[in-house]
Design an enzyme around this catalytic site. Structure first.
Site, PDB file in Angstrom:
ATOM      1  N   LEU A  89      76.175  69.841 -14.945  1.00 23.31           N
ATOM      2  CA  LEU A  89      74.849  70.361 -15.320  1.00 23.31           C
ATOM      3  C   LEU A  89      74.220  69.560 -16.457  1.00 23.31           C
ATOM      4  CD1 LEU A  89      75.561  74.176 -14.914  1.00 23.31           C
ATOM      5  CD2 LEU A  89      74.529  72.602 -13.297  1.00 23.31           C
TER       6      LEU A  89
ATOM      7  N   ASP B   6      87.437  65.490 -15.784  1.00 22.32           N
ATOM      8  CA  ASP B   6      86.659  64.943 -14.674  1.00 22.32           C
ATOM      9  C   ASP B   6      85.754  63.778 -15.071  1.00 22.32           C
ATOM     10  OD1 ASP B   6      85.821  64.890 -11.954  1.00 22.32           O
ATOM     11  OD2 ASP B   6      83.925  65.729 -12.621  1.00 22.32           O
TER      12      ASP B   6
ATOM     13  N   HIS C 181      90.583  64.689 -11.294  1.00 22.94           N
ATOM     14  CA  HIS C 181      89.781  63.618 -10.702  1.00 22.94           C
ATOM     15  C   HIS C 181      90.771  62.506 -10.386  1.00 22.94           C
ATOM     16  CE1 HIS C 181      86.244  60.695 -10.737  1.00 22.94           C
ATOM     17  NE2 HIS C 181      87.264  59.883 -10.914  1.00 22.94           N
TER      18      HIS C 181
ATOM     19  N   HIS D  45      87.327  67.010  -5.356  1.00 23.85           N
ATOM     20  CA  HIS D  45      86.698  66.094  -4.376  1.00 23.85           C
ATOM     21  C   HIS D  45      87.668  65.176  -3.637  1.00 23.85           C
ATOM     22  CE1 HIS D  45      86.873  63.701  -8.030  1.00 23.85           C
ATOM     23  NE2 HIS D  45      85.832  64.298  -8.565  1.00 23.85           N
TER      24      HIS D  45
ATOM     25  N   ASP E  48      80.100  68.644  -6.209  1.00 25.59           N
ATOM     26  CA  ASP E  48      80.112  67.556  -7.187  1.00 25.59           C
ATOM     27  C   ASP E  48      78.680  67.149  -7.562  1.00 25.59           C
ATOM     28  OD1 ASP E  48      81.061  65.725  -8.986  1.00 25.59           O
ATOM     29  OD2 ASP E  48      81.874  64.334  -7.502  1.00 25.59           O
TER      30      ASP E  48
END
Lengths: 431, 312
Positions: A64, A153, A180, A233, A306
């Protein structure tokens, strides 16, 4: 205010509901779920005929950008964007500036999100101070302020030793460590997946083994520590298989895949469009198909966007210096429905699990949504409305999406959280 | 016959006929310029902008000579490759250049895809003078021209490209061109310098250089950048020369009339030994002069010229 959702096909994998029902919401709470509810006394009716009504969608992986990169996104624009895309709850990853590695930043993020009053924001704290990979961040203090997971991440947890300690430390709180997975020495200077396409285009490639090595290290350590590892991811078929085998052995490993890894393969890079540049990179078709299998057979727990907003000029530039990542809130539902539901016959219940109830469990939300007496938390979507994605309709501050102008079958219709009712609009309807 | 593309971004989008059209045009220009009068002012009044965002003395000089022979107005614009933190963005550079209303922009840039980015954002025609390791179409064309001239054909040949395949801007354009024309293209070099899955481009890989060049019609040596050794692509320049350097002994493995090529600049004693570079099989300097004819043809076609209207 009374709101009646009429004739929607309600799917709630948690409660087992799977039929056409009406839902009455009074002052932001679910009052009744039943057939043929009276609409004469309500203030507003949403005709959900032919639509799916589900517990609010949850995005377990989003950036964000506040604090530090408000030109790309703010708490307010991000939360509006999430709801416009059909998400009522999203995470906030800690690679902000300053980094979300302490309780003060967590409190700031939560407060700004509450003030915005749209989607709920669940912050994810850093594993290490400044995500630098040296010392543990103030995880306990951040948990008290409401973080739901830890992650460095943008980077993998730097060393095996730090990972071991972070996993051990996380046991106290019962939260996942979101990894990650990228072995950085194998991806230096690389921009896309390494395979035939990177070779043909002359672009430096990131091999899938860079992901596999970290996934393997993490699964080995997590098996030893018996903590909760969540691979963010996921994109490599080999990594998927390692996760599958870890789950078969009963280890606590969960994982997610993005809509773009389900939708695109690396041939998209032939356009040299920087909106196809992200980490991990979109992979070859065999990896994409493996991810779809992973969603079907339950190896993949959730679909996470993501969401990674970037200012225009960080994408409108040479492909080998552009920023990694794409926005995802406002294209996730069309991309997933078009690909998984329409092209690969994934059942709607499975899609709702992956986009709502499973990510909710991963970030520690109570299993009480879409039930009588509880706060309204609902996503309504259409499986059959075809839209052409129009980024000018997005609420995000950024426009870095590869889905622009694509015609997709399936669209978010409404996102409802408490008294906040958002009519979603992400593209032009096709007749 | 008219060139039907707005730009020359690479060889990949061209078909066989279009490639031959450019080669035929270059042949005419070469003949036209063979005498004392080397001026053929077909591009009088056209502004050509040479945008070199990466150093390149040779390609740049070659384009400049071609432009001058064609009578174009020339502007050389040097800019360093952009970064996000300092200097002007590439996009803003392009927009600035567009305001100068060039007819053709010739660009060298370190980033793959940058020529397409330029073409997408400017009205002018774009001639790609190398976009990173992606394409360098005029180099492949001048190589093809030289092969055709020396061997009388551009089909059915065994052509070896050797050395730093991975980082070479020359390789991919040459592979596209030579395979389109129906040649057997063999790549040779240590696996560290051969990108994965390159066989998918319809070429063979033979890491043993001695085997690779057996009965070859053409061997193209690529420049080894000395810093590659520091990045562990190979242990030393000496060892590279031992395994992949083109020596007098190795040249004997070529076909009787086989030729030796190099896009330059050469590293004597690394990828090619002096006696070979200066030897009878070497066509390295002819490549350089043919480059001017190729670039004249390309610029002429991009400006809307028709090959069959060229007269001797």
């Amino acid at each position: 205010m009374n709101l009646l959702i009429k004739n929607g096909h309600v799917i709630n994998p948690d409660s087992g509901l799977d039929k056409v029902l009406d839902i009455l919401i009074v002052d932001g709470r679910v009052e009744q779920i039943d057939v043929n509810l009276d609409e004469s006394t309500v203030d507003k009716v949403i005709d959900a005929t032919g639509m799916i009504v589900a517990p609010g969608f949850v995005d377990a992986h989003a950036h964000l950008r506040e604090p530090g990169n408000e030109r790309a996104e703010t708490m307010e624009s991000g939360c509006k964007s999430a709801m416009n895309g059909g998400f009522t709850t999203v995470t906030a990853m800690p690679n902000t500036n300053p980094c979300m590695d302490n309780a003060a930043i967590v409190a700031l993020v939560r407060e700004k999100a509450q003030r915005a009053g749209y989607a709920k924001v669940c912050p994810v704290g850093a594993v290490s101070k400044s995500r630098a990979g040296h010392e543990l961040a103030a995880i306990g203090e951040m948990v008290q302020e409401g973080i739901v997971a830890i992650s460095d991440d943008g980077n993998p947890v730097a060393t095996s030793e730090l990972l071991r300690k972070a996993l051990e430390y996380s046991l106290l709180f019962g939260i996942p460590l979101m990894e990650h997975a990228e072995e950085l020495t194998l991806t230096r200077g690389a921009v896309m997946n390494e395979d035939f396409m990177s070779t043909k285009l002359g672009l430096k490639g990131m091999p899938t083994v860079a992901e596999d090595i970290i996934v393997s290290r993490d699964i080995i350590l997590n098996r030893y520590v018996k903590a909760w590892l969540h691979i963010s991811h996921l994109s490599s078929a080999y990594s998927l298989d390692m996760v599958r085998r870890a789950k078969d052995r009963g280890e606590h490993v969960t994982t997610e895949v993005t809509p773009h890894h389900l939708f695109f393969n690396d041939t998209a890079l032939e356009t040299f469009d920087t909106n196809f540049i992200m980490k991990p990179p979109i992979r070859i078709e065999a990896d994409r198909l493996a991810m779809i299998e992973g969603v079907k057979d339950g190896t993949i727990d959730c679909i996470a966007t993501d969401h990674a907003p970037h200012p225009h000029e960080h994408k409108k530039c040479e492909i080998d210096i552009c920023a990694f990542g794409i926005i995802g809130f406002e294209t996730a539902i069309p991309a997933v429905l078009d690909s998984l539901y329409h092209q690969h016959n994934v059942p709607l219940k499975r899609i709702v699990e992956c986009m709502s109830t499973n990510p909710a469990k991963i970030i520690g939300m109570k299993d009480d949504r879409l039930r009588v007496g509880k706060k309204a938390d609902i996503t309504i979507f259409s499986t059959d409305r075809e839209i052409v994605i129009d980024p000018e309709k997005f609420k995000s501050r950024s426009r870095n999406t590869p889905f622009k102008c694509l015609k997709l079958k399936g669209s978010p219709e409404y996102a409802i959280r408490g008294t906040r009712v958002v009519k979603c609009d992400v593209g032009e309807s096709q007749v | 016959m008219q060139y039907k593309h707005k730009n020359l971004l690479g060889i990949e989008p061209l078909d066989k006929v279009e490639i031959e059209q450019i080669l035929d045009g270059a042949k005419i220009f070469k003949e036209l310029c063979a005498g004392n009068n080397k001026k053929f002012p077909a591009l009088r009044g056209k502004l050509i902008l040479n945008l070199f965002m990466e150093n390149s003395t040779r390609t740049r000089s070659s384009f400049e000579i071609a432009e001058k022979r064609l009578g174009a107005d020339i502007l050389n614009f040097s800019a360093s490759a952009s970064s996000l933190t300092k200097g002007e963005s590439f996009y803003d550079t392009i927009k600035t250049l567009e305001s100068m209303e060039p007819h053709i922009v010739v660009m060298r840039h370190s980033s793959p895809g940058s020529a397409k980015f330029l073409a997408d954002n400017i009205d002018a025609s774009v001639a790609n003078a190398g976009d990173g390791p992606h394409e360098h179409p005029t180099q492949a064309l001048l190589d093809a021209f030289t092969i055709r001239e020396k061997l009388g054909t551009l089909t059915g040949l065994k052509i070896v490209i050797a050395g730093d395949i991975a980082h070479s801007r020359v390789t991919r354009s040459n592979i596209f061109l030579l395979t389109k024309m129906g040649n057997d293209v063999v790549l040779s070099g240590p696996a560290t310098l051969i990108p994965r899955e390159i066989e998918g481009m319809n070429v063979r890989v033979e890491t043993d250089f001695d085997k690779a060049i057996e009965d070859a019609d053409v061997v193209m040596m690529l420049r080894i950048q000395k810093e590659r050794q520091k990045e562990s692509f190979f242990p030393s320049l000496e060892e590279f020369n031992m395994l992949y350097g083109l020596s007098r002994e190795r040249v004997k493995r070529l076909k009787k009339n086989g030729i030796v090529m190099h896009p330059g600049p050469i590293n004597r004693g690394v990828e090619i030994n002096s006696e070979v570079a200066d030897g009878p099989r070497s066509v390295i300097l002819e490549q350089v002069s043919n480059g001017i004819s190729i670039r004249m043809a390309v610029l002429y076609l991009l400006a809307g010229g028709k090959i069959n209207e060229l007269t001797h």
